[in-house]
Design an enzyme around this catalytic site. Structure first.
Site, PDB file in Angstrom:
ATOM      1  N   ARG A 156       0.823  -1.213   0.000  1.00 47.16           N
ATOM      2  CA  ARG A 156       0.000   0.000   0.000  1.00 47.16           C
ATOM      3  C   ARG A 156       0.859   1.266   0.000  1.00 47.16           C
ATOM      4  O   ARG A 156       0.479   2.274   0.600  1.00 47.16           O
ATOM      5  CB  ARG A 156      -0.978   0.039   1.182  1.00 47.16           C
ATOM      6  CG  ARG A 156      -2.085  -0.990   1.111  1.00 47.16           C
ATOM      7  CD  ARG A 156      -3.262  -0.573   2.007  1.00 47.16           C
ATOM      8  NE  ARG A 156      -4.088  -1.716   2.338  1.00 47.16           N
ATOM      9  CZ  ARG A 156      -4.290  -2.178   3.572  1.00 47.16           C
ATOM     10  NH1 ARG A 156      -3.713  -1.573   4.596  1.00 47.16           N
ATOM     11  NH2 ARG A 156      -5.059  -3.213   3.777  1.00 47.16           N
ATOM     12  N   ARG A 199      -3.575   6.436   1.124  1.00 46.73           N
ATOM     13  CA  ARG A 199      -4.165   7.589   1.803  1.00 46.73           C
ATOM     14  C   ARG A 199      -3.225   8.307   2.760  1.00 46.73           C
ATOM     15  O   ARG A 199      -3.523   9.422   3.184  1.00 46.73           O
ATOM     16  CB  ARG A 199      -5.433   7.150   2.542  1.00 46.73           C
ATOM     17  CG  ARG A 199      -6.604   6.846   1.624  1.00 46.73           C
ATOM     18  CD  ARG A 199      -7.795   6.345   2.411  1.00 46.73           C
ATOM     19  NE  ARG A 199      -7.572   5.000   2.909  1.00 46.73           N
ATOM     20  CZ  ARG A 199      -8.353   4.389   3.797  1.00 46.73           C
ATOM     21  NH1 ARG A 199      -9.386   5.051   4.314  1.00 46.73           N
ATOM     22  NH2 ARG A 199      -8.098   3.160   4.183  1.00 46.73           N
ATOM     23  N   ARG A 257      -7.149  11.421  -5.599  1.00 50.11           N
ATOM     24  CA  ARG A 257      -8.405  10.690  -5.404  1.00 50.11           C
ATOM     25  C   ARG A 257      -9.592  11.638  -5.397  1.00 50.11           C
ATOM     26  O   ARG A 257     -10.646  11.341  -5.992  1.00 50.11           O
ATOM     27  CB  ARG A 257      -8.345   9.888  -4.110  1.00 50.11           C
ATOM     28  CG  ARG A 257      -9.632   9.159  -3.783  1.00 50.11           C
ATOM     29  CD  ARG A 257      -9.435   8.183  -2.655  1.00 50.11           C
ATOM     30  NE  ARG A 257     -10.707   7.713  -2.107  1.00 50.11           N
ATOM     31  CZ  ARG A 257     -10.836   6.711  -1.270  1.00 50.11           C
ATOM     32  NH1 ARG A 257      -9.776   6.040  -0.870  1.00 50.11           N
ATOM     33  NH2 ARG A 257     -12.018   6.358  -0.804  1.00 50.11           N
ATOM     34  N   ASP A 292      -7.247  -2.597  -7.276  1.00 53.14           N
ATOM     35  CA  ASP A 292      -7.951  -3.169  -6.139  1.00 53.14           C
ATOM     36  C   ASP A 292      -8.107  -4.661  -6.378  1.00 53.14           C
ATOM     37  O   ASP A 292      -8.321  -5.085  -7.526  1.00 53.14           O
ATOM     38  CB  ASP A 292      -9.332  -2.520  -5.972  1.00 53.14           C
ATOM     39  CG  ASP A 292      -9.955  -2.838  -4.626  1.00 53.14           C
ATOM     40  OD1 ASP A 292     -10.513  -3.942  -4.481  1.00 53.14           O
ATOM     41  OD2 ASP A 292      -9.867  -2.000  -3.720  1.00 53.14           O
ATOM     42  N   TYR A 305     -15.128 -12.218  -0.155  1.00 50.82           N
ATOM     43  CA  TYR A 305     -15.909 -11.008  -0.437  1.00 50.82           C
ATOM     44  C   TYR A 305     -17.131 -11.328  -1.301  1.00 50.82           C
ATOM     45  O   TYR A 305     -18.205 -10.746  -1.116  1.00 50.82           O
ATOM     46  CB  TYR A 305     -15.037  -9.970  -1.128  1.00 50.82           C
ATOM     47  CG  TYR A 305     -14.022  -9.330  -0.222  1.00 50.82           C
ATOM     48  CD1 TYR A 305     -14.383  -8.298   0.649  1.00 50.82           C
ATOM     49  CD2 TYR A 305     -12.695  -9.754  -0.203  1.00 50.82           C
ATOM     50  CE1 TYR A 305     -13.458  -7.703   1.497  1.00 50.82           C
ATOM     51  CE2 TYR A 305     -11.758  -9.172   0.634  1.00 50.82           C
ATOM     52  CZ  TYR A 305     -12.142  -8.156   1.479  1.00 50.82           C
ATOM     53  OH  TYR A 305     -11.219  -7.574   2.319  1.00 50.82           O
TER      54      TYR A 305
END
Length: 353
Positions: free
Chosen positions: A27, A31, A40, A77, A154
């Site tokens: 990552r 963020r 973003r 993703d 998921y």
């Protein structure tokens, strides 16, 4: 495709001599970087960001402009694969990823299409090609996917979960259905990763985020065997020479089994003992990791001590890729990442003759 100028990361995966331990961070585009947050916001959201090849390229390169990293990783993703199968990915504020059409019955599984990466995930391949052109051989690009078990989690749960009740019910009450789903997803992941290599990725990582929630026998049955199927499928095709990293969060107890898949490198989370893992695997595989991401909340001198301890734990010689034991969290000060990268650069040459 341009020749890679800094191939330290690829040589470490092949357990070849290097001048210092290569470092990248799971990552690393995300963020915690203010420039990522700005991009973003400009994109309008996370889905719009990873579906835009130019913006995906922009955020992939952002950490390389700040830090002296030895690899870039595709900004995307893991849920692009089930989304391309028509499950309707969206992100709920405060809830994370969700699917509008979860997979819970035999009819749901039968309705899943065979994935064509070029057609169904063309924006990812466009992003890979755009990034490779922009890198111009500066460092290798890592392509990736979620593992079949993690993606199925998921798909069946319909999003994030704490107890894994639906997926474990399917696995243990209806194992034949579970295996049908996992086989379909494994073949889709194989095709997806192969397409990333054809587009220009120089290494691949499979993120088995939720393999560690399984027991010993269940991990081998529902997670590991499908990652082994992917590795074998990649070896048999045009991606055969590209190194593959398998990362199971909580998977340190299964390193023998993971090494037996034929992967090139095992990613370890912070609960594993790096030195013990090296002694156990010998020269069969490279090892990646495994600093606790929470150490990045500490002062720079504490980060440096942890880097020194991990380098010492692995010991002299090739085959180590320095990384966190999981992804960096959004609250981290970028200067703490700089402290980590600088420490690896300064301290690791002593471990390489």
């Amino acid at each position: 495709m341009p020749a890679i100028k800094n191939d330290r990361f690829l040589r470490a995966l092949r357990r070849e001599p290097v001048d210092r331990t290569p470092v990248w961070i799971m990552r690393q585009a995300g963020r915690y970087l203010p420039e990522y947050r700005e991009t973003r916001a400009r994109a309008g959201g996370i889905i719009e960001l990873f579906r835009n090849p130019e913006l995906a390229c922009e955020v992939t390169l952002q950490p390389l402009e700040r830090f002296d990293l030895d690899a870039a990783i595709l900004f995307s993703d893991i849920l692009t694969v089930p989304d391309a199968m028509g499950l309707g990915l969206y992100f709920e504020a405060g809830e994370g990823p969700r699917f509008r059409k979860p997979v819970r019955t035999a009819a749901d599984i039968d309705a899943l299409p065979v994935l064509d990466p070029g057609r169904d995930l063309g924006y990812v391949m466009d992003a890979v090609r755009t990034i490779v052109r922009a890198l111009d051989g500066r460092v290798p690009l890592i392509g990736f996917s979620g593992s079949p078990w993690t993606l199925a989690t998921y798909m069946v749960e319909g999003g994030s979960t704490r107890d894994f009740a639906r997926i474990k019910t399917l696995a243990f009450a209806e194992p034949r259905l579970m295996h049908r789903l996992l086989a379909l997803v494994a073949d889709a992941v194989t095709a997806y990763l192969e397409a990333q290599v054809i587009a220009g990725a120089s290494a691949l990582q499979i993120f088995d985020t939720w393999g560690g929630v399984l027991g010993h026998a269940a991990y081998r049955e529902f997670s590991l065997q499908y990652m082994a199927r992917i590795v074998a499928g990649l070896r048999a095709g045009p991606a055969g020479a590209v190194p593959v990293i398998l990362f199971t969060k909580g998977g340190g107890i299964w390193i023998d089994d993971i090494a037996a898949t034929g992967c090139d490198c095992i990613g370890l989370d912070w609960t594993a003992d790096l030195g013990a893992a090296r002694r156990h695997t010998g020269s069969r595989v490279a090892l990646q990791g495994n600093m606790d991401p929470a150490i990045l909340r500490a002062p720079p001198q504490r980060i440096r001590r942890e880097v020194a301890a991990l380098l010492d734990s692995y010991g002299p010689g090739a085959g180590h890729v320095f990384n966190l034991g999981h992804g960096i969290t959004p609250d981290i000060d970028p200067e703490r990442v700089r402290a980590l990268v600088d420490a690896v650069r300064e301290l690791s040459p002593a471990y390489h003759g």
